[in-house]
Design a protein around this motif. Structure first.
Motif, mmCIF file in Angstrom:
data_model
loop_
_atom_site.group_PDB
_atom_site.id
_atom_site.type_symbol
_atom_site.label_atom_id
_atom_site.label_comp_id
_atom_site.label_asym_id
_atom_site.label_seq_id
_atom_site.Cartn_x
_atom_site.Cartn_y
_atom_site.Cartn_z
ATOM 1 N N ASN A 17 -9.766 -55.943 -16.629
ATOM 2 C CA ASN A 17 -10.867 -55.049 -17.001
ATOM 3 C C ASN A 17 -10.460 -54.116 -18.139
ATOM 4 N N LYS A 18 -9.195 -53.703 -18.158
ATOM 5 C CA LYS A 18 -8.706 -52.885 -19.272
ATOM 6 C C LYS A 18 -8.742 -53.674 -20.577
ATOM 7 N N LEU A 19 -8.419 -54.969 -20.504
ATOM 8 C CA LEU A 19 -8.473 -55.806 -21.707
ATOM 9 C C LEU A 19 -9.912 -55.966 -22.201
ATOM 10 N N SER A 20 -10.851 -56.119 -21.281
ATOM 11 C CA SER A 20 -12.266 -56.200 -21.675
ATOM 12 C C SER A 20 -12.708 -54.894 -22.322
ATOM 13 N N LEU A 21 -12.282 -53.786 -21.737
ATOM 14 C CA LEU A 21 -12.611 -52.478 -22.303
ATOM 15 C C LEU A 21 -11.968 -52.309 -23.683
ATOM 16 N N ALA A 22 -10.742 -52.793 -23.841
ATOM 17 C CA ALA A 22 -10.067 -52.730 -25.147
ATOM 18 C C ALA A 22 -10.856 -53.516 -26.200
ATOM 19 N N ARG A 23 -11.455 -54.625 -25.787
ATOM 20 C CA ARG A 23 -12.273 -55.433 -26.704
ATOM 21 C C ARG A 23 -13.450 -54.600 -27.222
ATOM 22 N N ILE A 24 -14.068 -53.849 -26.333
ATOM 23 C CA ILE A 24 -15.193 -52.991 -26.744
ATOM 24 C C ILE A 24 -14.700 -51.877 -27.674
ATOM 25 N N ILE A 25 -13.545 -51.323 -27.365
ATOM 26 C CA ILE A 25 -12.986 -50.237 -28.188
ATOM 27 C C ILE A 25 -12.637 -50.743 -29.587
ATOM 28 N N LEU A 26 -12.243 -52.008 -29.709
ATOM 29 C CA LEU A 26 -11.901 -52.573 -31.020
ATOM 30 C C LEU A 26 -13.124 -52.851 -31.897
ATOM 31 N N VAL A 27 -14.311 -52.863 -31.307
ATOM 32 C CA VAL A 27 -15.523 -53.186 -32.072
ATOM 33 C C VAL A 27 -15.749 -52.235 -33.246
ATOM 34 N N PRO A 28 -15.722 -50.905 -33.064
ATOM 35 C CA PRO A 28 -15.935 -50.041 -34.239
ATOM 36 C C PRO A 28 -14.832 -50.164 -35.286
ATOM 37 N N VAL A 29 -13.606 -50.450 -34.847
ATOM 38 C CA VAL A 29 -12.506 -50.649 -35.795
ATOM 39 C C VAL A 29 -12.788 -51.893 -36.630
ATOM 40 N N PHE A 30 -13.189 -52.974 -35.956
ATOM 41 C CA PHE A 30 -13.549 -54.211 -36.648
ATOM 42 C C PHE A 30 -14.679 -53.962 -37.648
ATOM 43 N N ALA A 31 -15.745 -53.310 -37.201
ATOM 44 C CA ALA A 31 -16.904 -53.063 -38.062
ATOM 45 C C ALA A 31 -16.524 -52.184 -39.254
ATOM 46 N N ALA A 32 -15.670 -51.201 -39.020
ATOM 47 C CA ALA A 32 -15.249 -50.321 -40.117
ATOM 48 C C ALA A 32 -14.520 -51.104 -41.195
ATOM 49 N N PHE A 33 -13.596 -51.980 -40.796
ATOM 50 C CA PHE A 33 -12.897 -52.811 -41.784
ATOM 51 C C PHE A 33 -13.856 -53.769 -42.483
ATOM 52 N N LEU A 34 -14.717 -54.404 -41.724
ATOM 53 C CA LEU A 34 -15.630 -55.389 -42.294
ATOM 54 C C LEU A 34 -16.549 -54.758 -43.331
ATOM 55 N N LEU A 35 -17.053 -53.578 -43.037
ATOM 56 C CA LEU A 35 -18.024 -52.935 -43.919
ATOM 57 C C LEU A 35 -17.392 -52.086 -45.016
ATOM 58 N N LYS B 158 -20.425 -59.975 -25.935
ATOM 59 C CA LYS B 158 -21.697 -59.805 -26.634
ATOM 60 C C LYS B 158 -21.617 -58.685 -27.669
ATOM 61 N N VAL B 159 -21.028 -57.560 -27.285
ATOM 62 C CA VAL B 159 -20.920 -56.419 -28.203
ATOM 63 C C VAL B 159 -20.085 -56.813 -29.426
ATOM 64 N N LEU B 160 -18.985 -57.494 -29.203
ATOM 65 C CA LEU B 160 -18.108 -57.905 -30.300
ATOM 66 C C LEU B 160 -18.810 -58.892 -31.232
ATOM 67 N N VAL B 161 -19.360 -59.954 -30.674
ATOM 68 C CA VAL B 161 -19.973 -61.000 -31.496
ATOM 69 C C VAL B 161 -21.236 -60.496 -32.185
ATOM 70 N N MET B 162 -22.076 -59.760 -31.453
ATOM 71 C CA MET B 162 -23.316 -59.282 -32.066
ATOM 72 C C MET B 162 -23.031 -58.297 -33.191
ATOM 73 N N THR B 163 -22.016 -57.465 -33.043
ATOM 74 C CA THR B 163 -21.633 -56.554 -34.130
ATOM 75 C C THR B 163 -21.255 -57.351 -35.365
ATOM 76 N N ALA B 164 -20.454 -58.396 -35.176
ATOM 77 C CA ALA B 164 -20.048 -59.229 -36.309
ATOM 78 C C ALA B 164 -21.260 -59.879 -36.972
ATOM 79 N N LEU B 165 -22.131 -60.473 -36.172
ATOM 80 C CA LEU B 165 -23.272 -61.186 -36.740
ATOM 81 C C LEU B 165 -24.259 -60.247 -37.429
ATOM 82 N N ILE B 166 -24.486 -59.077 -36.860
ATOM 83 C CA ILE B 166 -25.383 -58.107 -37.500
ATOM 84 C C ILE B 166 -24.790 -57.646 -38.832
ATOM 85 N N CYS B 167 -23.491 -57.394 -38.850
ATOM 86 C CA CYS B 167 -22.822 -57.019 -40.104
ATOM 87 C C CYS B 167 -22.916 -58.159 -41.118
ATOM 88 N N PHE B 168 -22.675 -59.386 -40.662
ATOM 89 C CA PHE B 168 -22.770 -60.533 -41.565
ATOM 90 C C PHE B 168 -24.160 -60.638 -42.172
#
Length: 189
Positions: free
Chosen positions: A5-23, A71-81
């Motif tokens: 569950n901590k790893l799943s939570l870490a995945r959510i926490i990485l989403v804004p970091v990913f989006a920041a780099f992508l954008l 879902k949060v990770l993939v949808m963030t990527a696709l919306i940014c794309f």
């Protein structure tokens, strides 16, 4: 909270970091950084499931959090794309519609005391989406680092083909989830 569950939570926490780099298009190598963060986040999806199954650490919370994190990770990527013109907006809208429908179904099921865990089609859908995102990021990284500007149209086409394939798996898995759990919908009346 257990390790999966901590790893799943870490995945959510990485989403804004990913989006920041992508954008951050002014940052040199921003696609590469986004690729590295997305790859690390995607790996946590594999790792949390493996640990949960091998150590018998499957929880009701984890069965809900894991697919939500995906879902949060993939949808963030696709919306940014889509906002960057890297994939077809219709694919993103179809994928979003399916994700909202299945998540709503899961929430209704939880209300009636039932958890709808991911099935093989849901897992296939998630893997296909993550692969599609990785392909788009790899192609954009190649263009950014290697100067493949002449191939940018071909890179966009290939990326869209992968996102389109993941869209097909998304539709199939959504139909299967609804068919397998139709009784949950019937209880809403």
């Amino acid at each position: 909270m257990n390790l999966p569950n901590k790893l799943s939570l870490a995945r959510i926490i990485l989403v804004p970091v990913f989006a920041a780099f992508l954008l951050a298009t002014s940052l040199p190598g921003h696609y590469v950084w986004a690729l590295l963060v997305f790859a690390a986040a995607s790996y946590t999806d594999h790792l949390d499931g493996k640990i949960a199954r091998s150590r018998n650490m499957i929880t009701t919370f984890g069965q809900f959090l894991d697919p939500l994190a995906d879902k949060v990770l993939v949808m963030t990527a696709l919306i940014c794309f889509a906002s960057m013109g890297l994939c077809n907006i219709w694919f993103v809208l179809i994928i979003m519609l399916r994700e909202f429908a299945v998540t709503s179904l899961r929430l209704v099921a939880v209300e009636s005391g039932r958890v709808i865990a991911a099935n093989k089609w849901g897992k296939t859908k998630t893997v296909s989406q993550m692969i599609a995102v990785l392909v788009v990021l790899i192609l954009q990284s190649m263009q950014e680092l290697g100067g493949f500007y002449a191939a940018s149209g071909a890179f966009l086409l290939v990326g869209n083909i992968f996102v389109g394939i993941s869209c097909v798996f998304t539709i199939i898995s959504g139909v299967i989830y609804i068919k397998q759990n139709y009784q949950v919908i019937n209880t809403m009346k």
